[in-house]
Design a protein around this motif. Structure first.
Motif, PDB file in Angstrom:
ATOM      1  N   ALA A  12       0.850  -1.139   0.095  1.00 37.23           N
ATOM      2  CA  ALA A  12       0.080   0.019  -0.204  1.00 37.23           C
ATOM      3  C   ALA A  12       0.854   1.185  -0.056  1.00 37.23           C
ATOM      4  O   ALA A  12       0.613   2.176  -0.667  1.00 37.23           O
ATOM      5  CB  ALA A  12      -0.745  -0.187   1.411  1.00 37.23           C
ATOM      6  N   THR A  13       1.928   1.281   0.642  1.00 40.26           N
ATOM      7  CA  THR A  13       2.949   2.307   0.819  1.00 40.26           C
ATOM      8  C   THR A  13       3.480   2.450  -0.889  1.00 40.26           C
ATOM      9  O   THR A  13       3.733   3.616  -0.925  1.00 40.26           O
ATOM     10  CB  THR A  13       3.760   2.425   1.768  1.00 40.26           C
ATOM     11  OG1 THR A  13       3.413   2.089   3.155  1.00 40.26           O
ATOM     12  CG2 THR A  13       4.892   3.289   1.935  1.00 40.26           C
ATOM     13  N   GLY A  14       3.940   1.463  -1.203  1.00 41.28           N
ATOM     14  CA  GLY A  14       4.596   1.541  -2.526  1.00 41.28           C
ATOM     15  C   GLY A  14       3.763   1.960  -3.785  1.00 41.28           C
ATOM     16  O   GLY A  14       4.412   2.494  -4.725  1.00 41.28           O
ATOM     17  N   PHE A  15       2.730   1.354  -3.588  1.00 37.84           N
ATOM     18  CA  PHE A  15       1.805   1.655  -4.900  1.00 37.84           C
ATOM     19  C   PHE A  15       0.480   2.339  -4.715  1.00 37.84           C
ATOM     20  O   PHE A  15      -0.191   2.759  -5.651  1.00 37.84           O
ATOM     21  CB  PHE A  15       1.258  -0.046  -5.421  1.00 37.84           C
ATOM     22  CG  PHE A  15       2.464  -0.683  -5.884  1.00 37.84           C
ATOM     23  CD1 PHE A  15       3.151  -0.680  -7.092  1.00 37.84           C
ATOM     24  CD2 PHE A  15       3.073  -1.717  -5.210  1.00 37.84           C
ATOM     25  CE1 PHE A  15       4.270  -1.078  -7.361  1.00 37.84           C
ATOM     26  CE2 PHE A  15       4.202  -2.364  -5.503  1.00 37.84           C
ATOM     27  CZ  PHE A  15       4.753  -1.963  -6.713  1.00 37.84           C
ATOM     28  N   LEU A  16      -0.018   2.492  -3.415  1.00 38.79           N
ATOM     29  CA  LEU A  16      -1.346   3.161  -3.409  1.00 38.79           C
ATOM     30  C   LEU A  16      -1.269   4.575  -2.564  1.00 38.79           C
ATOM     31  O   LEU A  16      -2.276   5.083  -2.190  1.00 38.79           O
ATOM     32  CB  LEU A  16      -2.391   2.272  -2.780  1.00 38.79           C
ATOM     33  CG  LEU A  16      -2.538   1.003  -3.449  1.00 38.79           C
ATOM     34  CD1 LEU A  16      -3.782   0.207  -2.427  1.00 38.79           C
ATOM     35  CD2 LEU A  16      -3.208   1.278  -4.539  1.00 38.79           C
ATOM     36  N   GLY A  17       0.076   4.958  -2.361  1.00 38.05           N
ATOM     37  CA  GLY A  17       0.186   6.312  -1.606  1.00 38.05           C
ATOM     38  C   GLY A  17      -0.057   6.357  -0.256  1.00 38.05           C
ATOM     39  O   GLY A  17      -0.382   7.299   0.427  1.00 38.05           O
ATOM     40  N   PHE A  18      -0.165   5.226   0.601  1.00 37.84           N
ATOM     41  CA  PHE A  18      -0.325   5.178   2.040  1.00 37.84           C
ATOM     42  C   PHE A  18       0.670   5.628   2.672  1.00 37.84           C
ATOM     43  O   PHE A  18       2.057   5.469   2.361  1.00 37.84           O
ATOM     44  CB  PHE A  18      -0.521   3.639   2.256  1.00 37.84           C
ATOM     45  CG  PHE A  18      -0.599   3.407   3.864  1.00 37.84           C
ATOM     46  CD1 PHE A  18      -1.740   3.942   4.775  1.00 37.84           C
ATOM     47  CD2 PHE A  18       0.294   2.573   4.601  1.00 37.84           C
ATOM     48  CE1 PHE A  18      -1.741   3.676   5.850  1.00 37.84           C
ATOM     49  CE2 PHE A  18       0.256   2.601   6.075  1.00 37.84           C
ATOM     50  CZ  PHE A  18      -0.884   3.012   6.450  1.00 37.84           C
ATOM     51  N   ASN A  19       0.525   6.531   3.585  1.00 44.47           N
ATOM     52  CA  ASN A  19       1.408   7.254   4.347  1.00 44.47           C
ATOM     53  C   ASN A  19       1.129   6.929   5.778  1.00 44.47           C
ATOM     54  O   ASN A  19       0.063   7.488   6.360  1.00 44.47           O
ATOM     55  CB  ASN A  19       1.498   8.769   4.042  1.00 44.47           C
ATOM     56  CG  ASN A  19       2.530   9.405   5.056  1.00 44.47           C
ATOM     57  OD1 ASN A  19       3.205   8.837   5.806  1.00 44.47           O
ATOM     58  ND2 ASN A  19       2.717  10.783   4.862  1.00 44.47           N
ATOM     59  N   GLN A  20       1.992   6.206   6.472  1.00 47.47           N
ATOM     60  CA  GLN A  20       1.594   5.684   7.750  1.00 47.47           C
ATOM     61  C   GLN A  20       1.711   6.735   8.907  1.00 47.47           C
ATOM     62  O   GLN A  20       1.103   6.598  10.060  1.00 47.47           O
ATOM     63  CB  GLN A  20       2.294   4.216   8.370  1.00 47.47           C
ATOM     64  CG  GLN A  20       3.839   4.618   8.470  1.00 47.47           C
ATOM     65  CD  GLN A  20       4.488   3.296   8.443  1.00 47.47           C
ATOM     66  OE1 GLN A  20       4.048   2.428   8.633  1.00 47.47           O
ATOM     67  NE2 GLN A  20       5.889   3.605   8.438  1.00 47.47           N
ATOM     68  N   PHE A  21       2.357   7.931   8.619  1.00 47.44           N
ATOM     69  CA  PHE A  21       2.484   8.814   9.584  1.00 47.44           C
ATOM     70  C   PHE A  21       1.294  10.017   9.521  1.00 47.44           C
ATOM     71  O   PHE A  21       1.335  11.244  10.059  1.00 47.44           O
ATOM     72  CB  PHE A  21       3.824   9.425   9.546  1.00 47.44           C
ATOM     73  CG  PHE A  21       4.864   8.150   9.758  1.00 47.44           C
ATOM     74  CD1 PHE A  21       4.877   7.838  11.056  1.00 47.44           C
ATOM     75  CD2 PHE A  21       5.641   7.888   8.705  1.00 47.44           C
ATOM     76  CE1 PHE A  21       5.664   6.901  11.476  1.00 47.44           C
ATOM     77  CE2 PHE A  21       6.880   6.782   9.029  1.00 47.44           C
ATOM     78  CZ  PHE A  21       6.761   6.166  10.257  1.00 47.44           C
ATOM     79  N   ALA A  22       0.677   9.829   8.306  1.00 50.25           N
ATOM     80  CA  ALA A  22      -0.355  10.892   7.942  1.00 50.25           C
ATOM     81  C   ALA A  22      -1.498  10.802   8.905  1.00 50.25           C
ATOM     82  O   ALA A  22      -1.796   9.879   9.546  1.00 50.25           O
ATOM     83  CB  ALA A  22      -0.971  10.803   6.693  1.00 50.25           C
TER      84      ALA A  22
END
Length: 136
Positions: free
Chosen positions: A38-48
């Protein structure tokens, strides 16, 4: 009486009930993989912050569900299941099919059915679709 005895499964070794340690390990592996994808391909930012993230905050959960739904009928378990030596099978021994992984995953995502077990350590999500998680 040991978990799986009522189902005709052995106490230990191959085809015995998958125990809690392996299940949690598989879940952690699957969710970590889903988060990385999700981070690499879907723009997920766990710190947002949730207000900044919008719908991307659900990207790991979406990827997790896809991993379950795709891998279970193809290889008999999610990537995490297979890595820790577990396999999902139907109680009657047939092919797992397509609808069972979908329903099982939706119930797994809700969480409550997955944490309510019977004496054979089968969660409600497995009981609902007639499956059991065993050691490979």
């Amino acid at each position: 009486m040991y978990p799986g005895e009522r189902l005709g499964l052995p106490d230990s070794g191959s085809r015995s009930i998958g125990r809690i340690g392996r299940r949690i390990g598989a879940l952690l592996i699957d969710y970590a993989a889903a988060s990385i994808i999700a981070t690499g391909f879907l723009g997920f930012n766990q710190f947002a912050l949730p207000t900044e993230a919008g719908l991307t905050q659900f990207a790991p959960l979406f990827v997790f569900a896809l991993l379950q739904i795709i891998f279970i009928p193809v290889v008999g378990g999610s990537p995490g299941h297979r890595i820790v030596g577990l396999r999902l099978v139907r109680m009657d021994g047939g092919w797992i099919g397509v609808w069972r992984p979908i329903v099982r995953t939706l119930l797994l995502i809700v969480v409550i059915p997955a944490v309510i077990w019977d004496v054979d350590q089968r969660g409600l999500h497995d009981k609902a679709v007639g499956t059991v998680l065993i050691r490979a």
